[in-house]
Enzyme design. Sequence first.
Site, mmCIF file in Angstrom:
data_model
loop_
_atom_site.group_PDB
_atom_site.id
_atom_site.type_symbol
_atom_site.label_atom_id
_atom_site.label_comp_id
_atom_site.label_asym_id
_atom_site.label_seq_id
_atom_site.Cartn_x
_atom_site.Cartn_y
_atom_site.Cartn_z
ATOM 1 N N ALA A 21 0.826 -1.219 0.000
ATOM 2 C CA ALA A 21 0.000 0.000 0.000
ATOM 3 C C ALA A 21 0.853 1.260 0.000
ATOM 4 O O ALA A 21 0.336 2.359 0.159
ATOM 5 C CB ALA A 21 -0.931 -0.008 1.215
ATOM 6 N N SER A 23 2.665 2.321 -2.579
ATOM 7 C CA SER A 23 2.732 2.989 -3.886
ATOM 8 C C SER A 23 1.692 2.417 -4.842
ATOM 9 O O SER A 23 0.985 1.473 -4.502
ATOM 10 C CB SER A 23 4.142 2.884 -4.500
ATOM 11 O OG SER A 23 4.556 1.555 -4.536
ATOM 12 N N TYR A 174 6.564 -14.038 -13.743
ATOM 13 C CA TYR A 174 5.518 -13.160 -13.210
ATOM 14 C C TYR A 174 4.145 -13.792 -13.449
ATOM 15 O O TYR A 174 3.310 -13.888 -12.541
ATOM 16 C CB TYR A 174 5.625 -11.787 -13.894
ATOM 17 C CG TYR A 174 4.587 -10.778 -13.475
ATOM 18 C CD1 TYR A 174 4.690 -10.106 -12.260
ATOM 19 C CD2 TYR A 174 3.498 -10.491 -14.304
ATOM 20 C CE1 TYR A 174 3.725 -9.169 -11.885
ATOM 21 C CE2 TYR A 174 2.537 -9.564 -13.933
ATOM 22 C CZ TYR A 174 2.659 -8.904 -12.726
ATOM 23 O OH TYR A 174 1.699 -7.983 -12.352
HETATM 24 N N1 LIG Z 1 0.617 -2.197 -13.007
HETATM 25 C C1 LIG Z 1 0.057 -3.135 -13.783
HETATM 26 O O1 LIG Z 1 -0.047 -2.994 -15.012
HETATM 27 C C2 LIG Z 1 -0.480 -4.387 -13.159
HETATM 28 C C3 LIG Z 1 -1.195 -5.285 -13.972
HETATM 29 C C4 LIG Z 1 -1.702 -6.449 -13.417
HETATM 30 C C5 LIG Z 1 -1.493 -6.711 -12.074
HETATM 31 N N2 LIG Z 1 -0.796 -5.841 -11.293
HETATM 32 C C6 LIG Z 1 -0.596 -6.170 -9.881
HETATM 33 O O2 LIG Z 1 -1.025 -5.097 -9.083
HETATM 34 C C7 LIG Z 1 -0.331 -5.138 -7.820
HETATM 35 C C8 LIG Z 1 0.190 -3.748 -7.469
HETATM 36 O O3 LIG Z 1 1.212 -3.407 -8.386
HETATM 37 P P1 LIG Z 1 1.463 -1.907 -8.894
HETATM 38 O O4 LIG Z 1 1.298 -1.924 -10.355
HETATM 39 O O5 LIG Z 1 0.723 -0.925 -8.068
HETATM 40 O O6 LIG Z 1 3.049 -1.792 -8.631
HETATM 41 P P2 LIG Z 1 3.920 -0.863 -7.659
HETATM 42 O O7 LIG Z 1 3.540 0.556 -7.800
HETATM 43 O O8 LIG Z 1 5.334 -1.247 -7.928
HETATM 44 O O9 LIG Z 1 3.474 -1.352 -6.207
HETATM 45 C C9 LIG Z 1 3.857 -2.605 -5.736
HETATM 46 C C10 LIG Z 1 3.749 -2.602 -4.224
HETATM 47 O O10 LIG Z 1 4.261 -3.868 -3.739
HETATM 48 C C11 LIG Z 1 5.297 -3.605 -2.797
HETATM 49 N N3 LIG Z 1 6.351 -4.608 -2.841
HETATM 50 C C12 LIG Z 1 7.138 -4.942 -3.898
HETATM 51 N N4 LIG Z 1 8.036 -5.871 -3.515
HETATM 52 C C13 LIG Z 1 7.806 -6.115 -2.194
HETATM 53 C C14 LIG Z 1 8.442 -6.939 -1.226
HETATM 54 N N5 LIG Z 1 9.507 -7.683 -1.516
HETATM 55 N N6 LIG Z 1 7.947 -6.930 0.034
HETATM 56 C C15 LIG Z 1 6.879 -6.164 0.374
HETATM 57 N N7 LIG Z 1 6.263 -5.341 -0.501
HETATM 58 C C16 LIG Z 1 6.742 -5.318 -1.766
HETATM 59 C C17 LIG Z 1 5.871 -2.249 -3.200
HETATM 60 O O11 LIG Z 1 6.562 -1.669 -2.108
HETATM 61 P P3 LIG Z 1 7.498 -0.342 -2.314
HETATM 62 O O12 LIG Z 1 6.539 0.824 -2.316
HETATM 63 O O13 LIG Z 1 8.389 -0.362 -1.122
HETATM 64 O O14 LIG Z 1 8.211 -0.501 -3.624
HETATM 65 C C18 LIG Z 1 4.601 -1.509 -3.573
HETATM 66 O O15 LIG Z 1 3.952 -1.013 -2.438
HETATM 67 C C19 LIG Z 1 0.762 -6.184 -7.986
HETATM 68 O O16 LIG Z 1 0.366 -7.390 -7.378
HETATM 69 C C20 LIG Z 1 0.851 -6.367 -9.495
HETATM 70 O O17 LIG Z 1 1.331 -7.651 -9.858
HETATM 71 C C21 LIG Z 1 -0.285 -4.685 -11.804
#
Ligand SMILES: NC(=O)c1ccc[n+]([C@@H]2O[C@H](COP(=O)([O-])OP(=O)(O)OC[C@H]3O[C@@H](n4cnc5c(N)ncnc54)[C@H](OP(=O)(O)O)[C@@H]3O)[C@@H](O)[C@H]2O)c1
Length: 272
Positions: A21, A23, A174
Site C-alpha cells: 500500500a 505505492s 511473473y
Molecule cells: N501495473 C500493472 O499494469 C499491473 C497489472 C496487473 C497486475 N498488477 C498487480 O497489481 C499489484 C500492485 O502493483 P502496482 O502496479 O501498483 O506496482 P507498484 O507501484 O510497484 O506497487 C507494488 C507494491 O508492492 C510492494 N512490494 C514490492 N516488492 C515487495 C516486497 N519484496 N515486500 C513487500 N512489498 C513489496 C511495493 O513496495 P514499495 O513501495 O516499497 O516498492 C509496492 O507497495 C501487484 O500485485 C501487481 O502484480 C499490476
Amino acid sequence: MADEIAGNQMLQGKTCLVTGATSGIGKVVATALAAQGAQVIVAGRNEAKAQRVVQEMRAETGNDDVCHLLADFSDLQQVRHLAAVFKERHARLDVLVNNAGAFFNTRRETPYGVEMTFLVNHLAPFLLTNLLLDVLRDSAPSRIVNVSSDAHKLATMDFDDLRFRRGYFGIKAYGRSKLANILFTYELSRRLAGSGVTVNAVHPGHTATDIWRTNFSVVGPMLKWVMGLFALTPEQGADNIIYLASSPDVEGGHRQVLRRERSGALFAIVIR
Ligand SMILES: NC(=O)c1ccc[n+]([C@@H]2O[C@H](COP(=O)([O-])OP(=O)(O)OC[C@H]3O[C@@H](n4cnc5c(N)ncnc54)[C@H](OP(=O)(O)O)[C@@H]3O)[C@@H](O)[C@H]2O)c1
C-alpha cells in the site's frame, strides 16, 4: 481536501489490511478504504516510506485511524512477524487485500525452494493469508482480495521447477506467480465455503505504476513512459479492487466470473 475525498463512511468499524500500500494501485486502494471510514493498516517494507504514506492518507481522507506494519515479502520470517504483530494489535480483520507484487527480469534464488517472483507474489501472501485466517473467520462476513494479473494467461505451472532453473523469462515467472494467485483463490474459496469469508481474484488492468522499473536500469523508465501513454491510471487500476473490498454487491453469494468495465477494459474474476 479531506471533505472532498471522504466517502460514504460505509466501512466504519471495519479493519482493512492492504499489502503493497506504499505505492501504485495499493496506495489508492488503501486511501479509498480509509475514505470510507475503515481502520486501515498499510503493509509496507520501508519504514520511512510507510510513515510518509500513512501521513498522506490521514491528511487526504481526514481519517486518523491509519497505521502501518512492515514486512519484506522476500523474507517469510518477516511475513510471520507481520501477522503476529497484527494479531497483537488488532482484534478483527474484515478485509485483506493481497496487493504487493514485483517483477524481476533476471532470475533470483531464494532459500525457500522457489525463485523470487514466486516468493514475493505468491508464497508470501499465501502464508500471510493462512496466518490471518483465524481472525478473518472470527470477523466474518469478511473478504480476501487477491490482486492477480491477466499475465497468468501466458503461464504454466511447473511444480517440479518452482526455482525456474529452466528457461527463466521475467514475464513467464511473473505470469506463473499470478496463475498461482488464481489457483490459490479457487482452492481457498472452496475450503472457506460457508464460513462467511469470501475470496476473489482480480486483474486491475494494465496500469502505469512503478512495477516495471524493477531491475530495468535503463529500459525501466522508458517502459514506464511508454506504458503511461496507453495504460490506466492507478486510480482506474484500483477501481475493481475497491469494489471487491467494499461493495455490498459482492457480500456472500456464489461463484461467477464478473466482467466490469467501469474504467476501461478491466475484468474481475469474482469467486464467492
Ligand atoms: N501495473 C500493472 O499494469 C499491473 C497489472 C496487473 C497486475 N498488477 C498487480 O497489481 C499489484 C500492485 O502493483 P502496482 O502496479 O501498483 O506496482 P507498484 O507501484 O510497484 O506497487 C507494488 C507494491 O508492492 C510492494 N512490494 C514490492 N516488492 C515487495 C516486497 N519484496 N515486500 C513487500 N512489498 C513489496 C511495493 O513496495 P514499495 O513501495 O516499497 O516498492 C509496492 O507497495 C501487484 O500485485 C501487481 O502484480 C499490476
